[in-house]
Design a protein around this motif. Structure first.
Motif, short mmCIF file in Angstrom:
data_model
loop_
_atom_site.label_atom_id
_atom_site.label_comp_id
_atom_site.label_asym_id
_atom_site.label_seq_id
_atom_site.Cartn_x
_atom_site.Cartn_y
_atom_site.Cartn_z
N ALA A 1 -66.41 4.89 81.57
CA ALA A 1 -67.63 4.57 80.83
C ALA A 1 -67.53 3.21 80.16
CB ALA A 1 -67.91 5.65 79.78
N ARG A 2 -66.40 2.92 79.54
CA ARG A 2 -66.23 1.64 78.86
C ARG A 2 -66.27 0.49 79.86
NH1 ARG A 2 -67.83 -0.71 74.87
NH2 ARG A 2 -67.04 0.82 73.43
N GLU A 3 -65.58 0.64 81.00
CA GLU A 3 -65.58 -0.43 82.02
C GLU A 3 -67.00 -0.68 82.53
OE1 GLU A 3 -62.79 0.87 84.98
OE2 GLU A 3 -61.06 0.46 83.67
N THR A 4 -67.73 0.37 82.78
CA THR A 4 -69.10 0.22 83.28
C THR A 4 -70.00 -0.40 82.22
OG1 THR A 4 -68.75 2.16 84.68
CG2 THR A 4 -71.02 1.41 84.39
N LEU A 5 -69.85 0.04 80.98
CA LEU A 5 -70.66 -0.51 79.89
C LEU A 5 -70.39 -2.00 79.68
CD1 LEU A 5 -70.68 2.24 77.12
CD2 LEU A 5 -72.67 1.19 78.16
N THR A 6 -69.13 -2.39 79.72
CA THR A 6 -68.81 -3.80 79.49
C THR A 6 -69.27 -4.70 80.65
OG1 THR A 6 -66.57 -3.47 80.36
CG2 THR A 6 -66.85 -3.38 77.96
N LYS B 1 -76.93 -5.39 79.28
CA LYS B 1 -77.58 -4.45 78.35
C LYS B 1 -77.47 -3.05 78.95
CE LYS B 1 -82.40 -4.19 79.62
NZ LYS B 1 -83.72 -4.19 79.12
N LEU B 2 -77.64 -2.05 78.12
CA LEU B 2 -77.47 -0.67 78.57
C LEU B 2 -78.45 -0.31 79.68
CD1 LEU B 2 -76.25 2.20 78.27
CD2 LEU B 2 -78.00 2.62 76.54
N GLU B 3 -77.91 0.19 80.78
CA GLU B 3 -78.69 0.75 81.87
C GLU B 3 -78.20 2.19 82.03
OE1 GLU B 3 -78.93 -1.74 85.46
OE2 GLU B 3 -78.10 -3.35 84.23
N SER B 4 -78.89 3.11 81.40
CA SER B 4 -78.46 4.52 81.35
C SER B 4 -78.26 5.11 82.74
CB SER B 4 -79.48 5.35 80.58
OG SER B 4 -79.57 4.92 79.26
N VAL C 1 -77.03 10.22 80.26
CA VAL C 1 -76.69 9.11 79.37
C VAL C 1 -77.95 8.68 78.63
CG1 VAL C 1 -75.87 6.72 79.25
CG2 VAL C 1 -74.85 8.30 80.90
N GLY C 2 -77.81 8.40 77.35
CA GLY C 2 -78.94 7.89 76.59
C GLY C 2 -78.59 7.70 75.13
N THR C 3 -79.56 7.19 74.40
CA THR C 3 -79.37 7.01 72.96
C THR C 3 -79.97 8.16 72.18
OG1 THR C 3 -81.36 5.66 72.89
CG2 THR C 3 -79.27 4.50 73.10
N SER C 4 -80.81 8.96 72.85
CA SER C 4 -81.41 10.12 72.20
C SER C 4 -81.90 11.07 73.28
CB SER C 4 -82.59 9.67 71.33
OG SER C 4 -83.22 10.79 70.77
N PHE C 5 -81.25 12.22 73.39
CA PHE C 5 -81.70 13.23 74.35
C PHE C 5 -81.21 14.59 73.90
CE2 PHE C 5 -77.59 11.83 76.03
CZ PHE C 5 -76.94 13.03 76.31
N GLY C 6 -81.84 15.61 74.42
CA GLY C 6 -81.43 16.97 74.16
C GLY C 6 -81.13 17.64 75.48
N SER C 7 -80.28 18.65 75.44
CA SER C 7 -79.95 19.34 76.68
C SER C 7 -79.40 20.72 76.40
CB SER C 7 -78.92 18.55 77.49
OG SER C 7 -77.70 18.53 76.79
N TYR C 8 -79.46 21.55 77.40
CA TYR C 8 -78.82 22.86 77.37
C TYR C 8 -78.35 23.08 78.79
CZ TYR C 8 -77.89 27.78 76.74
OH TYR C 8 -77.27 28.99 76.67
N TYR D 1 -68.91 15.91 76.05
CA TYR D 1 -70.03 15.23 75.40
C TYR D 1 -69.42 14.27 74.40
CZ TYR D 1 -74.27 14.60 72.57
OH TYR D 1 -75.34 14.06 71.88
N PHE D 2 -69.63 12.98 74.61
CA PHE D 2 -69.03 11.98 73.75
C PHE D 2 -69.96 10.79 73.56
CE2 PHE D 2 -67.99 10.72 78.02
CZ PHE D 2 -67.81 9.35 78.02
N SER D 3 -69.59 9.93 72.63
CA SER D 3 -70.38 8.72 72.41
C SER D 3 -69.45 7.52 72.39
CB SER D 3 -71.14 8.80 71.09
OG SER D 3 -70.25 8.87 70.00
N ILE D 4 -69.99 6.42 72.85
CA ILE D 4 -69.32 5.12 72.75
C ILE D 4 -70.33 4.22 72.07
CG2 ILE D 4 -68.38 3.14 73.98
CD1 ILE D 4 -67.48 4.97 76.19
N ASP D 5 -69.98 3.73 70.90
CA ASP D 5 -70.91 3.00 70.06
C ASP D 5 -72.12 3.90 69.81
OD1 ASP D 5 -69.13 0.81 69.96
OD2 ASP D 5 -69.98 0.02 71.82
N LYS D 6 -73.31 3.50 70.25
CA LYS D 6 -74.50 4.33 70.02
C LYS D 6 -75.03 4.94 71.32
CE LYS D 6 -75.85 1.89 65.88
NZ LYS D 6 -76.84 1.12 65.16
N VAL D 7 -74.20 4.96 72.35
CA VAL D 7 -74.57 5.53 73.64
C VAL D 7 -73.92 6.91 73.75
CG1 VAL D 7 -74.44 5.26 76.14
CG2 VAL D 7 -74.66 3.25 74.69
N TYR D 8 -74.74 7.92 74.01
CA TYR D 8 -74.25 9.29 74.12
C TYR D 8 -74.16 9.67 75.60
CZ TYR D 8 -74.89 9.55 69.16
OH TYR D 8 -74.77 9.32 67.82
N ILE D 9 -73.07 10.33 75.96
CA ILE D 9 -72.80 10.66 77.36
C ILE D 9 -72.43 12.13 77.48
CG2 ILE D 9 -71.34 10.15 79.34
CD1 ILE D 9 -70.91 7.32 77.95
#
Length: 160
Positions: A88-93, A97-100, A123-130, A140-148
């Motif tokens: 995730a970090r390699e792809t984000l860097t 800009k964020l492409e979910s 992937v997103g900055t705000s989502f819900g799921s079940y 389920y984790f976050s890197i900075d403000k990106v939730y995965i």
């Protein structure tokens, strides 16, 4: 026939409910443990019989802090978690800009090719799921403000 199907469905629902409750309880225990460490309560963060090498554990913690990784919930081995964080970090860097969608696809393809099929990623900055997942296949984790949310489902052959 209907009674048996209802009973089986009810038992499955109860089993999943108990499993989710155990995950929630485990997460509460982890949060409480972290609070105690921050307060300085306990034996310096080492468990009785802990065989970890302290410098290595500290190095890993520093790496995760550098990456601003926060595990929100997990049912996955630490090795797979580290792989997910790194990918995730390699792809984000590599993104200006964020492409979910691109990040989700990269994680899904990486885990499908490395650990077998049926991985899913949200992937997103705000989502819900079940979701339901295979045992040992949920993160389920976050890197900075990106939730995965990365999880695996069971693959069953189709009978024809």
């Amino acid at each position: 026939m209907r009674g048996a199907a209802k009973k089986a469905a009810s038992e499955e629902l109860e089993r999943r409910s108990q499993y989710l409750s155990s995950l929630v309880q485990r997460e509460k225990e982890v949060v409480e443990e972290r609070r105690e460490k921050k307060k300085g309560v306990g034996d310096g963060g080492r468990c009785v019989g802990d065989v970890r090498d302290p410098p290595q554990g500290q190095q890993q913690q520093q790496k995760e802090e550098e990456m601003n990784v926060k595990v929100r919930a997990a049912d996955m081995s630490p090795a797979l978690q580290k792989h997910a964080f790194r990918c995730a970090r390699e792809t984000l860097t590599s993104m200006p800009k964020l492409e979910s969608k691109r990040l989700a696809l990269a994680l899904k393809k990486e885990f499908d090719s490395t650990y077998g099929p049926a991985w899913h990623c949200i992937v997103g900055t705000s989502f819900g799921s079940y979701v339901t997942h295979s045992l040992g296949g949920f993160l389920y984790f976050s890197i900075d403000k990106v939730y995965i949310l990365l999880f695996r489902t069971a693959v069953e052959p189709v009978d024809r």
